[in-house]
Design a protein around this motif. Sequence first.
Motif, PDB file in Angstrom:
ATOM      1  N   UNK A  10       0.874  -1.165   0.000  1.00 17.84           N
ATOM      2  CA  UNK A  10       0.000   0.000   0.000  1.00 17.84           C
ATOM      3  C   UNK A  10       0.911   1.216   0.000  1.00 17.84           C
ATOM      4  N   UNK A  11       0.715   2.077  -1.001  1.00 20.90           N
ATOM      5  CA  UNK A  11       1.619   3.221  -1.171  1.00 20.90           C
ATOM      6  C   UNK A  11       0.871   4.539  -1.093  1.00 20.90           C
ATOM      7  N   UNK A  12       1.158   5.303  -0.057  1.00 20.63           N
ATOM      8  CA  UNK A  12       0.597   6.665   0.107  1.00 20.63           C
ATOM      9  C   UNK A  12      -0.910   6.713  -0.098  1.00 20.63           C
ATOM     10  N   UNK A  13      -1.599   5.745   0.426  1.00 26.65           N
ATOM     11  CA  UNK A  13      -3.049   5.705   0.207  1.00 26.65           C
ATOM     12  C   UNK A  13      -3.779   6.649   1.161  1.00 26.65           C
ATOM     13  N   UNK A  14      -4.550   7.560   0.571  1.00 29.80           N
ATOM     14  CA  UNK A  14      -5.412   8.444   1.354  1.00 29.80           C
ATOM     15  C   UNK A  14      -6.814   8.326   0.815  1.00 29.80           C
ATOM     16  N   UNK A  56     -13.247  -3.070  -3.888  1.00 27.12           N
ATOM     17  CA  UNK A  56     -14.569  -2.471  -3.675  1.00 27.12           C
ATOM     18  C   UNK A  56     -14.483  -0.970  -3.491  1.00 27.12           C
ATOM     19  N   UNK A  57     -13.278  -0.471  -3.260  1.00 27.17           N
ATOM     20  CA  UNK A  57     -13.123   0.950  -3.027  1.00 27.17           C
ATOM     21  C   UNK A  57     -11.815   1.384  -3.683  1.00 27.17           C
ATOM     22  N   UNK A  58     -11.758   2.641  -4.075  1.00 23.06           N
ATOM     23  CA  UNK A  58     -10.514   3.140  -4.644  1.00 23.06           C
ATOM     24  C   UNK A  58     -10.059   4.340  -3.838  1.00 23.06           C
ATOM     25  N   UNK A  59      -8.732   4.498  -3.689  1.00 20.55           N
ATOM     26  CA  UNK A  59      -8.238   5.606  -2.866  1.00 20.55           C
ATOM     27  C   UNK A  59      -8.401   6.950  -3.566  1.00 20.55           C
ATOM     28  N   UNK A  60      -8.487   8.023  -2.770  1.00 20.61           N
ATOM     29  CA  UNK A  60      -8.529   9.368  -3.329  1.00 20.61           C
ATOM     30  C   UNK A  60      -7.170   9.691  -3.942  1.00 20.61           C
ATOM     31  N   UNK A  61      -6.101   9.265  -3.247  1.00 25.43           N
ATOM     32  CA  UNK A  61      -4.762   9.396  -3.832  1.00 25.43           C
ATOM     33  C   UNK A  61      -3.928   8.218  -3.346  1.00 25.43           C
ATOM     34  N   UNK A  62      -2.863   7.928  -4.069  1.00 24.63           N
ATOM     35  CA  UNK A  62      -2.029   6.781  -3.736  1.00 24.63           C
ATOM     36  C   UNK A  62      -2.491   5.531  -4.460  1.00 24.63           C
ATOM     37  N   UNK A  63      -1.698   4.438  -4.299  1.00 25.28           N
ATOM     38  CA  UNK A  63      -2.044   3.192  -4.977  1.00 25.28           C
ATOM     39  C   UNK A  63      -1.879   2.015  -4.033  1.00 25.28           C
ATOM     40  N   UNK A  64      -2.652   0.975  -4.309  1.00 22.21           N
ATOM     41  CA  UNK A  64      -2.407  -0.272  -3.588  1.00 22.21           C
ATOM     42  C   UNK A  64      -2.176  -1.385  -4.601  1.00 22.21           C
TER      43      UNK A  64
END
Lengths: 243, 342
Positions: A10-14, A56-64
């Motif tokens: 998980x990278x910089x996920x917000x 089921x969900x996507x981050x506003x910023x960052x990547x997983x």
Amino acid sequence: MEQPKTCVSIRHVSKSYKKHHVLQDINLDIFEGEIFGLLGPSGAGKTTLVKQLTGLDTPTSGESYVFQTKMPSLKLITSIGYMAQSDALYEDLSAKENLQFFSSLYGLKGEKQTRRIAEVMELVQLSGDLKRLVSNFSGGMKRRLSLAIALLHEPKILILDEPTVGIDPVLRKSIWEAFYKLKQNGTTIIVTTHVMDEAGKCDRLGLIRDGGLIAVGTPDELKEMSNTTTIEEAFLVYGGAKK
Amino acid sequence: MRVFALTQRILRQIVRDKRTMGLLIIAPILVLTMLHLVFNGGDYTPKIGFVDVPTTVVEQMNLEGADVTTYSDEKSAKADLANRMIDGYLTIANNAPAVVLEGSDPGVAGATMKWLQQAMPTGQENGHSPQLEIDYLHGSSDMGTFDYFGPVLLGFFVFFFVFLIAGVSFLRERTTGTLERLLASPLRKWEIVMGYVVGFGIFTMIQSAIIAAYAIYVLGMMMEGAFGYVLLITLLLALTALTLGILLSSFANNELQMMQFIPIIVVPQIFFSGLFNLDTISKWLSWVGPFTPLYYAADALRDIMVRGYGWGAIYMDIFALAGFSLLFISVNILALRKYRKI
């Protein structure tokens, strides 16, 4: 000792809904074949975090990434087993019909389907209740059936959102034994929990509070570094409470 | 196949819920039977008073089909009229007939007038006026109100029940978390929508076949065209109801809120379905009709059942209904993006 392979990163996920920040800049690596616990009070963002990994969900910023592939990915969904916080079961169908339905979604059919249904129901100790309607199940039984469904397609990663809520200590122990067995077969397990003693059973823990990851490490490391004897105390130290 | 698994599950759930299944089939049959009895219960027999009508006139009249009471003076006839003992009375003053009606029920007044017009002697002594011959392009003199309303009601029931059941069923999928669970599986979004379409489609085929067969063969509803076309139209109408129900269920948080769509979405469609004459609807409202699925279905069903037309008359309606379904299906697939982006 050989370096364990990264399975989830998980990278910089917000994540934020309007002005409310649910997750703030989360960075986390989970290794293959470990039981990773996400510990935190309710509302801390545990469910939102694991949902990033199920697609089921996507981050506003960052990547997983799961197995080096960016989520969400339909191809990877089959290697993930997900058990949600609410029992997503069809109450008007029998346990067996629920299992049949979900297993055919994953392409299991015929003899293999029958075999897998028997195996997972054995594991959660519900073999005798296959023909009963789910509406007649107790809360704990529904929880175990949900777990059985998540296990059906032999996923490489198992994501379990509060799997042992409402389950008595004896059964909880047997479920944890099942987790260890799965781990031996190479399954990576990610569990969210707010129960401290359960957290002690995980290989590694991530402490999460107010949408931020405040510490990561084995239960012993966390206790040692914070100079405490219990995970609960460690959690308070990392959370910024005065000792 | 994944769509098939979903279809099978939906059919299982419908069959398991005996009460809902009963409602879907028995309720329309019950209401249609009652309508049949109400509308085809025989003609109304008007009760008419004759006040001092000369016997020469009475002899020339055809008195069949009415209860005639004779009065010697107008005063007692008036009293009976006020007490609703008679529906109207006839007097002959200065050689011209005059009628006084009770008049509070337009239906009764109409029946009374109709009878009087038929019963009055035509012309005077020589009675040479030729009998007017009436032919029907469609229907016949036997055709009752039930035959005209029937096709519309058939369509309405299918729309109403499928809309509600499919909407509630998808709503439950969302509120119990099973929808999320489905989306955590490799099931594609279009497969979810198609699973619903096929599952409910199969059930609706059976449902509308039973209801239509009952209305036509047991109640004797007028049926000039092919039964297959009736099924085709009801199936297409059911698909629009189904896809619209699923779509609107995402704007409802519980079953009660789903019910609230009935007066907004379902009931207004009756006004544009041709149950009432479309030409008499206010101009500023009549444009709504072409936007309602029931408008096309009722038109097509009437063409088939009353007028005996085939493909040539109904293909535009079929395209319109299929268009509605396709539109709602696509919007549904887009709406599911809210839960999973891929």
